[in-house]
Design an enzyme around this catalytic site. Sequence first.
Site, PDB file in Angstrom:
ATOM      1  N   SER A  50       2.231   3.948  -5.673  1.00  0.00           N
ATOM      2  CA  SER A  50       1.928   3.553  -4.294  1.00  0.00           C
ATOM      3  C   SER A  50       2.821   2.394  -3.848  1.00  0.00           C
ATOM      4  CB  SER A  50       0.433   3.212  -4.179  1.00  0.00           C
ATOM      5  OG  SER A  50       0.026   3.121  -2.840  1.00  0.00           O
ATOM      6  N   ASP A 195      -1.586   9.830  -3.060  1.00  0.00           N
ATOM      7  CA  ASP A 195      -1.292   8.586  -3.765  1.00  0.00           C
ATOM      8  C   ASP A 195      -1.559   8.733  -5.271  1.00  0.00           C
ATOM      9  OD1 ASP A 195      -1.573   5.937  -4.837  1.00  0.00           O
ATOM     10  OD2 ASP A 195      -1.988   5.182  -2.827  1.00  0.00           O
TER      11      ASP A 195
END
Length: 350
Positions: A50, A195
Amino acid sequence: MKRILSIDGGGIRGIIPGMVLLAMEQRLQDKTKNSDAHLSEYFDFFTGTSTGGILIAIMLCPHPDDASKPRFYAKEALDIYLKYGPSIFSTTRWRRFLSKFGLLSELYDATILESILDQYFGDVKLSELLKPAIMTAYNIELRKNHIFRQQKAISHGDTRDFYIKDVCRATAAAPTYFSVAEIFSIAGTRFPLLDGGVFAHNPALSGLLEMLKTYDTFKIDDVHILSLGTGVAKNVYNYDDFKKKWAISIGPALVDIMTSSSSESTDYFLKQLFRSVHKASQYTRIEPNNVSSISPAMDDASPSNIQKLISLADNVISDYDEVINTILDDLIVDKEQLKDNSVWNFLRRK
């Protein structure tokens, strides 16, 4: 000794590892008396999830005029939060209202993030990064982890190569914050990704496994990991409140619980792993121990919270002052003795 730099996810809290990177690079330049010294020269392997994946990608992005040199330094990596954070995490009151009542699946318009990533990376590919790296994501249709491997991008060509801006968009597609990333390999294969924090908020263990698999002559004793965290927010969630809320409104709380527990588990496993081979000092974790001074939200990019994050990061750097200096001294010694026979260099020569 092979050295891994790993950076956690955490949204706007990426300011914390970003400032640690800046402090390290500045000290490295002072210690080596080389104003052009860059962190990418001193680590062998990089891994990020991320916001951490974005930081890694910026640090490893090649210069357009010389693909062997970095385009960005730590200051410019940090700027993606300080300069663009408020834009990335901005939304309308109407969109916030719709999201609150479950009428919108994500709070933020991903086109803003995509535009900023395009400014940083353009058409740079995963295979073109300066050093070996992996970034994490999750395929929602195949229901499996997806790891973007620079090694595979080099060895398998277009079928496993991606534009870095797409890699960053995928690894940062945090549930409830941004929409699922529908990206394509250079060869045109479609990947619907979330993610990587859903399974590896702290990607250090993934990096270690990848390192051991690739450098198959190395063992855990031959590896040092520097793991940079974004802080674990110990929010207390009330059972009755959870029962009464709309399902969509507890989404951010579930993301917080999931990522925090994932990060803590990975940290614990790595500590035990290195202790088991009597090499506890070869795993270093740097993150704030107390985040009560900042907003717990990963998307609070208000001016006041950004200033609080800067202050907290400065405090972290101070708390870990000796640790950082020791790591930098070891990195400098390692680089002077470095003879890299990695599979990546072999593949590049073919």
